[in-house]
Design an enzyme around this catalytic site. Structure first.
Site, PDB file in Angstrom:
ATOM      1  CB  SER A   1      -4.253  -6.756   4.930  1.00 15.96           C
ATOM      2  OG  SER A   1      -3.848  -5.550   4.336  1.00 15.96           O
TER       3      SER A   1
ATOM      4  CE  LYS B   1     -11.137  -7.260   2.509  1.00 14.47           C
ATOM      5  NZ  LYS B   1     -10.022  -6.464   1.986  1.00 14.47           N
TER       6      LYS B   1
ATOM      7  CG  HIS C   1      -1.893  -1.076   1.337  1.00 16.42           C
ATOM      8  ND1 HIS C   1      -2.004  -1.887   2.440  1.00 16.42           N
ATOM      9  CD2 HIS C   1      -2.835  -1.507   0.468  1.00 16.42           C
ATOM     10  CE1 HIS C   1      -2.961  -2.765   2.258  1.00 16.42           C
ATOM     11  NE2 HIS C   1      -3.487  -2.572   1.061  1.00 16.42           N
TER      12      HIS C   1
ATOM     13  NE  ARG D   1      -3.043  -7.183  -4.280  1.00  8.62           N
ATOM     14  CZ  ARG D   1      -3.729  -7.930  -3.448  1.00  8.62           C
ATOM     15  NH1 ARG D   1      -3.127  -8.463  -2.411  1.00  8.62           N
ATOM     16  NH2 ARG D   1      -5.007  -8.175  -3.646  1.00  8.62           N
TER      17      ARG D   1
HETATM   18  N1  COA Z   1      -0.125  -4.157  -1.986  1.00  4.78           N
HETATM   19  C1  COA Z   1      -0.460  -5.081  -1.088  1.00  4.78           C
HETATM   20  N2  COA Z   1      -1.704  -5.453  -0.879  1.00  4.78           N
HETATM   21  C2  COA Z   1      -2.665  -4.844  -1.565  1.00  4.78           C
HETATM   22  C3  COA Z   1      -2.394  -3.859  -2.506  1.00  4.78           C
HETATM   23  C4  COA Z   1      -1.042  -3.510  -2.703  1.00  4.78           C
HETATM   24  N3  COA Z   1      -0.662  -2.595  -3.571  1.00  4.78           N
HETATM   25  N4  COA Z   1      -3.539  -3.447  -3.056  1.00  4.78           N
HETATM   26  C5  COA Z   1      -4.517  -4.157  -2.482  1.00  4.78           C
HETATM   27  N5  COA Z   1      -3.989  -4.993  -1.585  1.00  4.78           N
HETATM   28  C6  COA Z   1      -4.715  -5.991  -0.809  1.00  4.78           C
HETATM   29  C7  COA Z   1      -5.239  -5.503   0.489  1.00  4.78           C
HETATM   30  O1  COA Z   1      -4.302  -5.697   1.519  1.00  4.78           O
HETATM   31  C8  COA Z   1      -6.460  -6.359   0.625  1.00  4.78           C
HETATM   32  O2  COA Z   1      -6.111  -7.614   1.109  1.00  4.78           O
HETATM   33  P1  COA Z   1      -7.020  -8.394   2.155  1.00  4.78           P
HETATM   34  O3  COA Z   1      -8.266  -8.752   1.396  1.00  4.78           O
HETATM   35  O4  COA Z   1      -6.171  -9.513   2.529  1.00  4.78           O
HETATM   36  O5  COA Z   1      -7.341  -7.428   3.255  1.00  4.78           O
HETATM   37  C9  COA Z   1      -6.971  -6.556  -0.793  1.00  4.78           C
HETATM   38  O6  COA Z   1      -5.849  -6.389  -1.583  1.00  4.78           O
HETATM   39  C10 COA Z   1      -7.989  -5.568  -1.261  1.00  4.78           C
HETATM   40  O7  COA Z   1      -8.430  -4.810  -0.222  1.00  4.78           O
HETATM   41  P2  COA Z   1      -8.543  -3.239  -0.174  1.00  4.78           P
HETATM   42  O8  COA Z   1      -7.620  -2.552  -1.104  1.00  4.78           O
HETATM   43  O9  COA Z   1      -8.438  -2.840   1.244  1.00  4.78           O
HETATM   44  O10 COA Z   1      -9.924  -3.052  -0.713  1.00  4.78           O
HETATM   45  P3  COA Z   1     -11.211  -3.630  -0.116  1.00  4.78           P
HETATM   46  O11 COA Z   1     -11.727  -4.488  -1.181  1.00  4.78           O
HETATM   47  O12 COA Z   1     -11.149  -4.192   1.230  1.00  4.78           O
HETATM   48  O13 COA Z   1     -11.981  -2.282   0.088  1.00  4.78           O
HETATM   49  C11 COA Z   1     -13.265  -0.462  -0.523  1.00  4.78           C
HETATM   50  C12 COA Z   1     -12.655  -1.746  -0.918  1.00  4.78           C
HETATM   51  C13 COA Z   1     -13.089  -0.141   0.953  1.00  4.78           C
HETATM   52  C14 COA Z   1     -12.605   0.605  -1.335  1.00  4.78           C
HETATM   53  C15 COA Z   1     -14.748  -0.640  -0.871  1.00  4.78           C
HETATM   54  O14 COA Z   1     -15.289  -1.673  -0.106  1.00  4.78           O
HETATM   55  C16 COA Z   1     -15.506   0.609  -0.631  1.00  4.78           C
HETATM   56  O15 COA Z   1     -15.446   1.483  -1.467  1.00  4.78           O
HETATM   57  N6  COA Z   1     -16.225   0.685   0.509  1.00  4.78           N
HETATM   58  C17 COA Z   1     -16.997   1.862   0.865  1.00  4.78           C
HETATM   59  C18 COA Z   1     -18.496   1.624   0.637  1.00  4.78           C
HETATM   60  C19 COA Z   1     -18.836   1.747  -0.806  1.00  4.78           C
HETATM   61  O16 COA Z   1     -18.797   2.804  -1.393  1.00  4.78           O
HETATM   62  N7  COA Z   1     -19.203   0.605  -1.395  1.00  4.78           N
HETATM   63  C20 COA Z   1     -19.514   0.534  -2.801  1.00  4.78           C
HETATM   64  C21 COA Z   1     -18.267   0.249  -3.607  1.00  4.78           C
HETATM   65  S1  COA Z   1     -18.708  -0.154  -5.273  1.00  4.78           S
END
Ligand code: COA
Length: 162
Positions: free
Chosen positions: A129, A42, A18, A91
């Site tokens: 994560s 989550k 990140h 990624r």
């Molecule tokens: N390096 C390492 N890990 C990475 C990464 C990087 N460059 N990019 C993503 N990841 C990993 C994260 O660690 C995470 O891993 P995990 O699942 O083991 O925790 C995974 O990839 C993706 O998670 P993250 O980037 O945190 O996104 P998410 O899918 O959990 O969250 C939100 C997405 C929060 C942006 C989305 O749920 C959201 O917008 N929520 C708000 C409510 C909303 O508007 N909803 C409608 C959306 S259409």
């Protein structure tokens, strides 16, 4: 016009992957708002405020980066900050399907907001994560994946959890 982008994620916890995206994003956009957002799918280990505090400490040298949290719909937050770009890190090819769906859903809700993707460094392309938490739970050395200000609290929390 200055570009202002929002980089949302669960960041539970933030990893070097990140941080790599944040550094790259800070070079591309005039202002980058990194936002701890609520993913209802989550069950987080750290509260949103804890995640924000850790991330503030890790990014304080990047003058055009701010850390915040968002509890509602992401596009509403983006609009409230007068931004029009969502930044997401990619990624691997397998990230694409989920990201594509989320970008299209966000665009369907708010047509004036674009999602921009930045590829993470290949050396972080396999970390997540979830994997880091799992490895830490089995006592693995996770110092390659997260900074010390994450590793300490993570090991404590995982220990308490056992
Ligand atoms: N390096 C390492 N890990 C990475 C990464 C990087 N460059 N990019 C993503 N990841 C990993 C994260 O660690 C995470 O891993 P995990 O699942 O083991 O925790 C995974 O990839 C993706 O998670 P993250 O980037 O945190 O996104 P998410 O899918 O959990 O969250 C939100 C997405 C929060 C942006 C989305 O749920 C959201 O917008 N929520 C708000 C409510 C909303 O508007 N909803 C409608 C959306 S259409």
């Amino acid at each position: 016009m200055a570009s202002r982008a929002v980089y949302p994620g669960s960041f539970d916890p933030i990893t070097y992957g990140h941080l790599d995206i944040i550094q790259r994003g800070s070079r591309v956009f005039d202002e980058l708002l990194v936002v701890v957002a609520d993913n209802p799918a989550k069950k987080p280990l750290f509260s949103m405020v804890e995640r924000v505090d850790i991330m503030k400490g890790l990014t304080k040298k990047l003058k055009n980066v701010k850390i915040d949290l968002c509890e509602g719909l992401l596009v509403d937050y983006v609009r409230s900050k007068k931004a029009n770009i969502i930044l997401r890190g990619i990624r691997s090819f397998s990230d694409f399907e989920y990201e594509f769906q989320m970008a299209l859903a966000n665009r369907a809700i708010s047509a004036d907001i674009e999602t921009v993707f930045i590829m993470t460094s290949e050396k972080y392309s396999y970390i997540s994560s979830r994997l880091i938490k799992e490895a830490a739970g089995f006592g693995a050395d996770i110092s390659k994946f997260v900074p010390e200000s994450v590793r300490g609290p993570l090991m404590k929390r995982i220990g308490v959890r056992k």
